[in-house]
Write a protein that holds these residues in place. Structure first.
Motif, mmCIF file in Angstrom:
data_model
loop_
_atom_site.group_PDB
_atom_site.id
_atom_site.type_symbol
_atom_site.label_atom_id
_atom_site.label_comp_id
_atom_site.label_asym_id
_atom_site.label_seq_id
_atom_site.Cartn_x
_atom_site.Cartn_y
_atom_site.Cartn_z
ATOM 1 N N ASN A 208 6.612 0.604 -8.096
ATOM 2 C CA ASN A 208 7.683 1.176 -7.319
ATOM 3 C C ASN A 208 8.290 2.472 -7.818
ATOM 4 O O ASN A 208 7.723 3.710 -7.434
ATOM 5 C CB ASN A 208 8.998 0.263 -7.109
ATOM 6 C CG ASN A 208 8.415 -1.097 -6.167
ATOM 7 O OD1 ASN A 208 7.437 -0.966 -5.598
ATOM 8 N ND2 ASN A 208 9.203 -1.901 -6.650
ATOM 9 N N THR A 278 5.106 2.510 -2.411
ATOM 10 C CA THR A 278 5.582 1.662 -3.235
ATOM 11 C C THR A 278 4.475 0.176 -3.259
ATOM 12 O O THR A 278 3.797 0.207 -2.331
ATOM 13 C CB THR A 278 7.030 1.071 -2.558
ATOM 14 O OG1 THR A 278 6.635 0.661 -1.256
ATOM 15 C CG2 THR A 278 7.880 2.243 -2.908
ATOM 16 N N ARG A 335 12.529 -4.271 -5.048
ATOM 17 C CA ARG A 335 12.282 -3.136 -4.259
ATOM 18 C C ARG A 335 13.825 -2.755 -3.844
ATOM 19 O O ARG A 335 14.747 -3.346 -3.572
ATOM 20 C CB ARG A 335 11.628 -3.143 -3.022
ATOM 21 C CG ARG A 335 11.631 -2.046 -2.165
ATOM 22 C CD ARG A 335 10.912 -2.009 -0.601
ATOM 23 N NE ARG A 335 10.186 -3.119 -0.784
ATOM 24 C CZ ARG A 335 8.789 -2.740 -0.855
ATOM 25 N NH1 ARG A 335 8.291 -1.428 -0.789
ATOM 26 N NH2 ARG A 335 7.836 -3.710 -0.518
ATOM 27 N N TYR A 337 16.171 -0.208 -1.461
ATOM 28 C CA TYR A 337 15.616 0.570 -0.178
ATOM 29 C C TYR A 337 16.503 1.751 -0.209
ATOM 30 O O TYR A 337 17.588 2.024 -0.871
ATOM 31 C CB TYR A 337 16.046 -0.359 0.922
ATOM 32 C CG TYR A 337 15.474 -1.413 1.227
ATOM 33 C CD1 TYR A 337 13.873 -1.468 1.574
ATOM 34 C CD2 TYR A 337 15.940 -2.759 1.043
ATOM 35 C CE1 TYR A 337 13.339 -2.785 1.531
ATOM 36 C CE2 TYR A 337 15.421 -3.869 1.086
ATOM 37 C CZ TYR A 337 13.930 -3.908 1.406
ATOM 38 O OH TYR A 337 13.224 -5.072 1.281
#
Length: 337
Positions: A208, A278, A335, A337
């Motif tokens: 990522n 990602t 992850r 956002y």
């Protein structure tokens, strides 16, 4: 890694059986990625739900409400018959606050449009082939300086859809014919690119923010087809008989100078970040006869069947298939956002 509740999201036509018994190699080839991912996740002890969708989100909504997954493992490559619509499904997962594997909507949008990605990367001084976009219903105009040979592709489809030896054209008449083929048969706009004679190389990237570049892979033909142009056609990618006839394989690239391999890794990371990819992705290059890498396209959420390009690159880096899938799961859970 703790055991997870995982929805494996796929097209409803590609839901794999529980066993390979009784299926031919050609049949297995249709859903081998889905089968490999589901079976490996189950072997790792995760609670797996196979979920197929086609043109509505109702089944996904029900799975989220009833199964309550920790994460969705995204293998979906189209929605309502359009490759570019899959990003809307991922946007829905984000709206629901559900973790998912692979690339987010922004990266899918930028990478899927081969013209947009090339314009963006050219701005960042990354070498790309000269190109022009031929829109459906518009007259074909080849700009000055866009010289033959050229290669004609779909602007937005991936997996080499519509690419054959006839995609490489050498005059305006065959250019017009091939653009018409893309418009009529693939039903997308066409991109016409300078054909780079050389080696086809793949740079696989995991991550990522902190990125891992896997060993560079190469598309190879052990036997040269009679037409002699070595490109990633639909047949080379998906036709088992064609692959066996010409010895088509994707293997770790051999004989690359160290500085070229380092350059590919460095550029691959830059492209991955610029396009907002990602999770995991593959960056495709042509290496010219002069040793210059040209960016072809970025593949968010590339093929991850066992023994295919991405998994083979991970294996070359000392990572088992199961470790690769767990890494992808972990990246999805991490992850932001």
């Amino acid at each position: 890694m703790k055991k997870l509740r995982v929805v494996v999201l796929m097209h409803e036509d590609l839901i794999p059986p529980d066993s390979l018994d009784g299926y031919s190699e050609i049949e297995i080839n249709e859903w081998k990625t889905e089968y490999d991912v589901v079976s490996a996740l189950e072997e790792l002890g995760h609670d797996v739900l196979k979920l197929g969708v086609r043109d509505e989100l109702g089944p996904l909504r029900a799975a989220i409400d009833n199964f309550k997954p920790d994460i969705v493992f995204n293998l979906l490559e189209e929605f309502r018959g359009e490759a570019v619509y899959d990003l809307n499904v991922i946007a829905y997962l984000e709206l629901r606050g559900v973790a998912y594997t692979g690339c987010g909507p922004r990266g899918l949008l930028l990478a899927r449009d081969k013209s947009l990605s090339k314009q963006l990367l050219s701005y960042h001084r990354i070498r790309v082939p000269r190109f022009v976009v031929c829109r459906i219903g518009r007259k074909i105009r080849r700009p000055r300086g866009l010289d033959f040979p050229l290669i004609v592709k779909s602007l937005t489809e991936d997996s080499s859809m519509g690419i054959s030896q006839a995609s490489v054209v050498h005059d305006d008449a065959t250019l017009a014919e091939r653009v018409a083929f893309v418009h009529d048969r693939i039903k997308t706009d066409a991109i016409v690119e300078q054909f780079i004679d050389g080696r086809e190389l793949y740079v696989s990237v995991l991550g990522n923010t902190r990125l891992t570049v896997l060993p560079v892979a190469e598309l190879v033909f052990r036997r040269k087809p009679p037409d002699g142009i070595l490109i990633a056609t639909t047949a080379a990618k998906h036709d088992v008989a064609y692959q066996e006839r010409w010895g088509v394989d994707v293997k770790r690239a051999r004989g690359l100078p160290a500085e070229v391999e380092q350059k590919l890794a460095r550029i691959g990371k830059r492209i991955y970040r610029i396009l907002g990819l990602t999770g995991y992705g593959r960056i495709d290059f042509r290496l010219s006869r002069e040793g210059e890498p040209y960016f072809l396209e970025a593949n968010p959420n590339p093929e991850i069947a066992r023994y295919e390009e991405f998994a083979s690159a991970a294996d070359a880096a000392g990572m088992t298939y199961e470790q690769l899938l767990e890494r992808i799961l972990r990246l999805g859970l991490q992850r932001t956002y």
